[in-house]
Design a protein around this motif. Structure first.
Motif, short mmCIF file in Angstrom:
data_model
loop_
_atom_site.label_atom_id
_atom_site.label_comp_id
_atom_site.label_asym_id
_atom_site.label_seq_id
_atom_site.Cartn_x
_atom_site.Cartn_y
_atom_site.Cartn_z
N SER A 14 0.80 -1.23 0.00
CA SER A 14 0.00 0.00 0.00
C SER A 14 0.83 1.28 0.00
N ARG A 15 2.05 1.24 0.49
CA ARG A 15 2.91 2.44 0.48
C ARG A 15 3.46 2.71 -0.92
N ASP A 16 3.50 1.66 -1.76
CA ASP A 16 4.11 1.77 -3.09
C ASP A 16 3.11 2.03 -4.21
N VAL A 17 1.82 1.87 -3.93
CA VAL A 17 0.80 1.97 -4.97
C VAL A 17 0.04 3.28 -4.81
N LYS A 18 -0.24 3.92 -5.91
CA LYS A 18 -0.98 5.19 -5.91
C LYS A 18 -2.48 4.92 -6.03
N VAL A 19 -3.25 5.76 -5.37
CA VAL A 19 -4.71 5.66 -5.43
C VAL A 19 -5.19 5.69 -6.88
N GLY A 20 -4.59 6.54 -7.69
CA GLY A 20 -5.00 6.67 -9.09
C GLY A 20 -4.87 5.39 -9.89
N ASP A 21 -4.00 4.49 -9.45
CA ASP A 21 -3.81 3.22 -10.15
C ASP A 21 -4.91 2.21 -9.81
N LEU A 22 -5.59 2.42 -8.70
CA LEU A 22 -6.54 1.42 -8.21
C LEU A 22 -7.96 1.93 -8.00
N MET A 23 -8.14 3.23 -8.07
CA MET A 23 -9.46 3.81 -7.78
C MET A 23 -10.50 3.32 -8.79
N THR A 24 -11.73 3.38 -8.38
CA THR A 24 -12.83 3.10 -9.27
C THR A 24 -13.11 4.39 -10.05
N THR A 25 -13.05 4.28 -11.37
CA THR A 25 -13.35 5.44 -12.21
C THR A 25 -14.77 5.29 -12.72
N ASN A 26 -15.20 6.19 -13.54
CA ASN A 26 -16.57 6.14 -14.05
C ASN A 26 -17.55 6.04 -12.88
N VAL A 27 -17.41 6.96 -11.95
CA VAL A 27 -18.19 6.95 -10.71
C VAL A 27 -19.62 7.38 -10.96
N ARG A 28 -20.55 6.61 -10.46
CA ARG A 28 -21.97 6.96 -10.53
C ARG A 28 -22.24 7.98 -9.44
N THR A 29 -22.86 9.08 -9.78
CA THR A 29 -23.18 10.12 -8.80
C THR A 29 -24.70 10.27 -8.70
N ILE A 30 -25.11 10.96 -7.65
CA ILE A 30 -26.53 11.28 -7.46
C ILE A 30 -26.65 12.77 -7.21
N THR A 31 -27.88 13.27 -7.25
CA THR A 31 -28.13 14.69 -7.00
C THR A 31 -28.85 14.85 -5.66
N PRO A 32 -28.79 16.03 -5.08
CA PRO A 32 -29.47 16.27 -3.81
C PRO A 32 -30.99 16.06 -3.87
N SER A 33 -31.58 16.18 -5.04
CA SER A 33 -33.03 16.07 -5.15
C SER A 33 -33.53 14.63 -5.22
N GLU A 34 -32.63 13.68 -5.38
CA GLU A 34 -33.07 12.28 -5.46
C GLU A 34 -33.60 11.81 -4.10
N THR A 35 -34.53 10.87 -4.14
CA THR A 35 -35.15 10.38 -2.92
C THR A 35 -34.37 9.22 -2.33
N VAL A 36 -34.61 8.98 -1.05
CA VAL A 36 -33.98 7.86 -0.36
C VAL A 36 -34.36 6.55 -1.05
N ASP A 37 -35.60 6.42 -1.46
CA ASP A 37 -36.04 5.20 -2.14
C ASP A 37 -35.28 4.98 -3.45
N GLU A 38 -35.07 6.05 -4.20
CA GLU A 38 -34.32 5.95 -5.46
C GLU A 38 -32.87 5.54 -5.20
N VAL A 39 -32.28 6.15 -4.19
CA VAL A 39 -30.89 5.86 -3.85
C VAL A 39 -30.75 4.43 -3.34
N MET A 40 -31.68 3.99 -2.50
CA MET A 40 -31.65 2.61 -1.98
C MET A 40 -31.75 1.61 -3.13
N ALA A 41 -32.63 1.88 -4.06
CA ALA A 41 -32.78 0.98 -5.21
C ALA A 41 -31.48 0.91 -6.01
N LEU A 42 -30.86 2.05 -6.25
CA LEU A 42 -29.62 2.10 -7.00
C LEU A 42 -28.50 1.36 -6.26
N MET A 43 -28.38 1.64 -4.97
CA MET A 43 -27.33 1.00 -4.18
C MET A 43 -27.51 -0.52 -4.13
#
Length: 148
Positions: A68-97
């Motif tokens: 872990s000291r030798d590897v950079k976050v950029g080499d292992l991070m998850t890209t193409n991150v799915r985001t949500i907006t503040p207006s989405e509902t808890v039910d929508e977010v739970m379904a997505l998760m």
């Protein structure tokens, strides 16, 4: 009434912990341990470029025998991150998760990171909603019984 992501952020706060892609995995883990969180957002010049989580560490560092000291976050991070907006509902977010098996979702508004929602935040919100419904129903039933 349906709870929104914005309401969750207002209750929990919108503290955001970020690292850059150049940070070592070890440093990211230290930050996660310090704040007792399971993931950090990865930003480059303020722009969201990925997410690094405990799952990434377990699957991409430990299982591959990397240091872990030798590897950079950029080499292992998850890209193409799915985001949500503040207006989405808890039910929508739970379904997505549930469907996509996410435990962390960055909240983005107008191109800016507004916070992060975890599965724990969603469950806590749903439990709170149910407790409120139970209180209302109990009060209604008690009032109905008292009226007779």
């Amino acid at each position: 009434m349906t709870t929104t992501v914005q309401q969750i952020l207002e209750q929990k706060g919108s503290a955001i912990h970020t690292v850059t892609p150049e940070v070592s995995v070890f440093e990211a883990l230290a930050l996660m341990a310090k704040f007792d969180i399971g993931g950090v957002l990865v930003t480059d010049q303020g722009k969201l470029v990925g997410i690094f989580t405990e799952r990434d560490y377990a699957r991409k560092v430990v299982l591959k025998g990397l240091v872990s000291r030798d590897v950079k976050v950029g080499d292992l991070m998850t890209t193409n991150v799915r985001t949500i907006t503040p207006s989405e509902t808890v039910d929508e977010v739970m379904a997505l998760m549930t469907e996509r098996r996410f435990r962390h979702l960055p909240v983005v508004e107008d191109g800016q990171i507004a916070g992060i929602i975890t599965i724990g935040d969603v469950v806590k919100s749903i439990v709170s909603q149910h407790e409120n419904t139970i209180r209302q129903l109990s009060s209604y039933i008690a009032g109905d019984i008292a009226a007779h």
